[in-house]
Design a protein around this motif. Sequence first.
Motif, PDB file in Angstrom:
ATOM      1  N   GLY A   1       0.830  -1.200   0.000  1.00 46.78           N
ATOM      2  CA  GLY A   1       0.000   0.000   0.000  1.00 46.78           C
ATOM      3  C   GLY A   1       0.867   1.253   0.000  1.00 46.78           C
ATOM      4  O   GLY A   1       2.086   1.180   0.138  1.00 46.78           O
ATOM      5  N   ILE A   2       0.214   2.382  -0.177  1.00 42.99           N
ATOM      6  CA  ILE A   2       0.908   3.670  -0.113  1.00 42.99           C
ATOM      7  C   ILE A   2       1.045   4.004   1.367  1.00 42.99           C
ATOM      8  O   ILE A   2       0.047   4.062   2.086  1.00 42.99           O
ATOM      9  CB  ILE A   2       0.102   4.760  -0.847  1.00 42.99           C
ATOM     10  CG1 ILE A   2      -0.113   4.359  -2.318  1.00 42.99           C
ATOM     11  CG2 ILE A   2       0.806   6.118  -0.741  1.00 42.99           C
ATOM     12  CD1 ILE A   2      -1.171   5.186  -3.038  1.00 42.99           C
TER      13      ILE A   2
ATOM     14  N   CYS B   1      -6.018   1.530  -0.886  1.00 42.44           N
ATOM     15  CA  CYS B   1      -4.635   1.644  -1.365  1.00 42.44           C
ATOM     16  C   CYS B   1      -3.662   2.057  -0.271  1.00 42.44           C
ATOM     17  O   CYS B   1      -2.450   2.051  -0.495  1.00 42.44           O
ATOM     18  CB  CYS B   1      -4.549   2.647  -2.516  1.00 42.44           C
ATOM     19  SG  CYS B   1      -4.772   4.366  -2.007  1.00 42.44           S
ATOM     20  N   ALA B   2      -4.148   2.414   0.916  1.00 46.49           N
ATOM     21  CA  ALA B   2      -3.286   3.032   1.929  1.00 46.49           C
ATOM     22  C   ALA B   2      -2.880   2.059   3.033  1.00 46.49           C
ATOM     23  O   ALA B   2      -3.703   1.303   3.547  1.00 46.49           O
ATOM     24  CB  ALA B   2      -3.999   4.239   2.542  1.00 46.49           C
TER      25      ALA B   2
ATOM     26  N   VAL C   1      -1.046  -1.372   8.479  1.00 40.32           N
ATOM     27  CA  VAL C   1      -2.240  -2.152   8.167  1.00 40.32           C
ATOM     28  C   VAL C   1      -2.865  -1.579   6.896  1.00 40.32           C
ATOM     29  O   VAL C   1      -2.866  -0.365   6.680  1.00 40.32           O
ATOM     30  CB  VAL C   1      -3.254  -2.028   9.332  1.00 40.32           C
ATOM     31  CG1 VAL C   1      -4.587  -2.663   8.969  1.00 40.32           C
ATOM     32  CG2 VAL C   1      -2.686  -2.661  10.586  1.00 40.32           C
ATOM     33  N   ARG C   2      -3.378  -2.468   6.061  1.00 37.13           N
ATOM     34  CA  ARG C   2      -4.130  -2.004   4.889  1.00 37.13           C
ATOM     35  C   ARG C   2      -5.450  -2.766   4.886  1.00 37.13           C
ATOM     36  O   ARG C   2      -5.452  -3.990   4.995  1.00 37.13           O
ATOM     37  CB  ARG C   2      -3.348  -2.294   3.599  1.00 37.13           C
ATOM     38  CG  ARG C   2      -3.942  -1.638   2.361  1.00 37.13           C
ATOM     39  CD  ARG C   2      -3.126  -1.931   1.126  1.00 37.13           C
ATOM     40  NE  ARG C   2      -3.140  -3.347   0.801  1.00 37.13           N
ATOM     41  CZ  ARG C   2      -4.157  -3.969   0.209  1.00 37.13           C
ATOM     42  NH1 ARG C   2      -5.229  -3.275  -0.153  1.00 37.13           N
ATOM     43  NH2 ARG C   2      -4.116  -5.258  -0.042  1.00 37.13           N
ATOM     44  N   LEU C   3      -6.551  -2.045   4.812  1.00 47.29           N
ATOM     45  CA  LEU C   3      -7.865  -2.693   4.902  1.00 47.29           C
ATOM     46  C   LEU C   3      -8.671  -2.424   3.636  1.00 47.29           C
ATOM     47  O   LEU C   3      -8.568  -1.351   3.043  1.00 47.29           O
ATOM     48  CB  LEU C   3      -8.632  -2.172   6.119  1.00 47.29           C
ATOM     49  CG  LEU C   3      -7.988  -2.447   7.486  1.00 47.29           C
ATOM     50  CD1 LEU C   3      -8.779  -1.751   8.587  1.00 47.29           C
ATOM     51  CD2 LEU C   3      -7.894  -3.944   7.759  1.00 47.29           C
ATOM     52  N   GLU C   4      -9.450  -3.415   3.260  1.00 43.63           N
ATOM     53  CA  GLU C   4     -10.307  -3.281   2.080  1.00 43.63           C
ATOM     54  C   GLU C   4     -11.747  -3.304   2.547  1.00 43.63           C
ATOM     55  O   GLU C   4     -12.336  -4.358   2.735  1.00 43.63           O
ATOM     56  CB  GLU C   4     -10.043  -4.464   1.126  1.00 43.63           C
ATOM     57  CG  GLU C   4      -8.620  -4.489   0.578  1.00 43.63           C
ATOM     58  CD  GLU C   4      -8.158  -5.893   0.190  1.00 43.63           C
ATOM     59  OE1 GLU C   4      -8.991  -6.800   0.073  1.00 43.63           O
ATOM     60  OE2 GLU C   4      -6.941  -6.071   0.027  1.00 43.63           O
ATOM     61  N   SER C   5     -12.303  -2.146   2.817  1.00 43.15           N
ATOM     62  CA  SER C   5     -13.693  -2.106   3.272  1.00 43.15           C
ATOM     63  C   SER C   5     -14.296  -0.723   3.095  1.00 43.15           C
ATOM     64  O   SER C   5     -13.585   0.282   3.034  1.00 43.15           O
ATOM     65  CB  SER C   5     -13.782  -2.496   4.748  1.00 43.15           C
ATOM     66  OG  SER C   5     -13.283  -1.459   5.570  1.00 43.15           O
TER      67      SER C   5
ATOM     68  N   LEU D   1     -12.670   1.809  14.627  1.00 44.49           N
ATOM     69  CA  LEU D   1     -12.783   0.355  14.672  1.00 44.49           C
ATOM     70  C   LEU D   1     -13.134  -0.186  13.279  1.00 44.49           C
ATOM     71  O   LEU D   1     -14.102   0.263  12.668  1.00 44.49           O
ATOM     72  CB  LEU D   1     -13.901  -0.028  15.656  1.00 44.49           C
ATOM     73  CG  LEU D   1     -14.228  -1.520  15.699  1.00 44.49           C
ATOM     74  CD1 LEU D   1     -13.133  -2.266  16.437  1.00 44.49           C
ATOM     75  CD2 LEU D   1     -15.584  -1.745  16.333  1.00 44.49           C
ATOM     76  N   PRO D   2     -12.361  -1.155  12.773  1.00 43.11           N
ATOM     77  CA  PRO D   2     -12.706  -1.733  11.470  1.00 43.11           C
ATOM     78  C   PRO D   2     -13.940  -2.637  11.563  1.00 43.11           C
ATOM     79  O   PRO D   2     -14.088  -3.370  12.543  1.00 43.11           O
ATOM     80  CB  PRO D   2     -11.481  -2.591  11.105  1.00 43.11           C
ATOM     81  CG  PRO D   2     -10.417  -2.252  12.086  1.00 43.11           C
ATOM     82  CD  PRO D   2     -11.109  -1.711  13.304  1.00 43.11           C
ATOM     83  N   TRP D   3     -14.816  -2.553  10.587  1.00 41.77           N
ATOM     84  CA  TRP D   3     -15.913  -3.539  10.483  1.00 41.77           C
ATOM     85  C   TRP D   3     -16.193  -3.845   9.024  1.00 41.77           C
ATOM     86  O   TRP D   3     -15.897  -3.049   8.131  1.00 41.77           O
ATOM     87  CB  TRP D   3     -17.160  -3.134  11.258  1.00 41.77           C
ATOM     88  CG  TRP D   3     -17.770  -1.791  10.994  1.00 41.77           C
ATOM     89  CD1 TRP D   3     -17.472  -0.621  11.633  1.00 41.77           C
ATOM     90  CD2 TRP D   3     -18.794  -1.471  10.029  1.00 41.77           C
ATOM     91  NE1 TRP D   3     -18.250   0.397  11.132  1.00 41.77           N
ATOM     92  CE2 TRP D   3     -19.071  -0.097  10.152  1.00 41.77           C
ATOM     93  CE3 TRP D   3     -19.515  -2.214   9.099  1.00 41.77           C
ATOM     94  CZ2 TRP D   3     -20.017   0.557   9.365  1.00 41.77           C
ATOM     95  CZ3 TRP D   3     -20.464  -1.566   8.309  1.00 41.77           C
ATOM     96  CH2 TRP D   3     -20.707  -0.192   8.451  1.00 41.77           C
TER      97      TRP D   3
END
Lengths: 106, 405
Positions: free
Chosen positions: B258-259, B278-279, B290-294, B319-321
Amino acid sequence: MAKITFIEHNGTSHVVEAENGVSVMRAAVDHNVPGIDGDCGGECACATCHVYVEAAWQGVVGGRTETEETMLSFAAATQDNSRLCCQITVSDALDGLVVHTPDGQH
Amino acid sequence: MSSSDVVVVGAGHAAIQLAASLRQGRYDGAITLIADESGLPYQRPPLSKAFMSGHMEEAALLLRPASFYAAQNVGVVENDAAVGIDRAARVVTLASGAAHAYGHLVLATGAANRPLPVPGAQLPGVVGLRNLAEARALKALLPGLRRVVVIGAGFIGLEFAAVAAERGIAVTVIEAAPRPLMRGVSAVMSDHLAASHRGWGTELLTGTGVKAIHGSTHAESAETTDGRIILADLVLVAIGVIPNTALAAAAGLRTGNGIEVDAFLATADPAISALGDCAAFPMAGQIGLVRLESVQNASDQARALADRLLGKPTSYAKLPWFWSDQAALKLQIAGLSGGHDQTVLRGDPASGAFSVFCFQGARLLAVESLNRAPDHMAARRFLAGAPKITPAEAADPAFDLRSAG
């Protein structure tokens, strides 16, 4: 069509011309009304479109759905007139509706 | 062109939320979104779910109606890709040759499907599912399909498999890992989802990869690494994504998975930020970036970045969900379960509605809820800090999640 007024926690009001058939949440997001997030896209799965319905309109808008009732029980600062506005469908009957947005949705 | 103008490369959830939040915060500079696709910005999550199954019309996919862009004065450059950044001059150049000067540049470039590195992967009939054009094409093919192979038992692969199986198509899912959604969910939830898909008639092969796709002019079969040949009218490749970092890397910005950005979503160049899929960003409790796709990550990071650009910098710490719909199963995940050493069940999996609480010692890391939205909502409160919940309380059906704290 229905003219809907959203009043922010700080008193700023936003009047929106909403099309019949869309949800009140969708109408707010489409018109960039602050204070309504609708993160789940209208699935009644996130409780980020919480509004307080003005007393005069509670009867017209109707009651909560079962899922909505459960979701609202986890939202902050709920009141008797709390609704998740993704569950309110716009119709001519709602012309003039006034709802208030809470201090925050998260 | 003013030094306060914001140019966003990308037009997904992050880009649109950033534009919306900036205008809500009375930002009065120009906002321009650079989209490499045609048409108005749309939601991706339904492409493999309600749009594919026919429960959602294409018009409903739009993130905002056309009137939004005019009313909010947000410019969208369609069908043109950003190809270069001149950081000294603060200009982004596009494939068409157009150039856009920026005061602040936001990279919301998203991710691209990971290509399948085997012979035959270029054959017609080997498809991906990430953008609307791919989803439209795949949906149009559905009525004529008798058997499909799905490579990869991640969210996209399983969501598509559920839609295809529901239509009576014979589906084989091939997953290299020992179980589906290996990176995303606990073994308990993974096993339950695997059993559900098998119950719908899907053949789920785990622990085996794909060696080749065979066919003369069109994909006809997939060959697994353990030597099985599976016939298919169509092969969907759903083996994850790679963040779109090339533009940033070419501009000399740090990239890895990721960037790379700091807790304020800023790159090393104070005039350039990155967010969304992308981050790669720092997160409390996690090692490395950490890079999350959501959608949640894209939207919440956009709100955080808008606050910073409006002069109210706050470090990003939401918080990621996540969620996934597979036939009648509604899976909702709060938190990141990586590193958990104990799982506690709440509810009975046999009933089809239950939650898995993932603990590391006494610390709750994540909660996976299947058809139990209230547990998910409660979990978001628990994981956001207070109140606390112990493994014994989580397992006790008499313990009221609402009363905690």
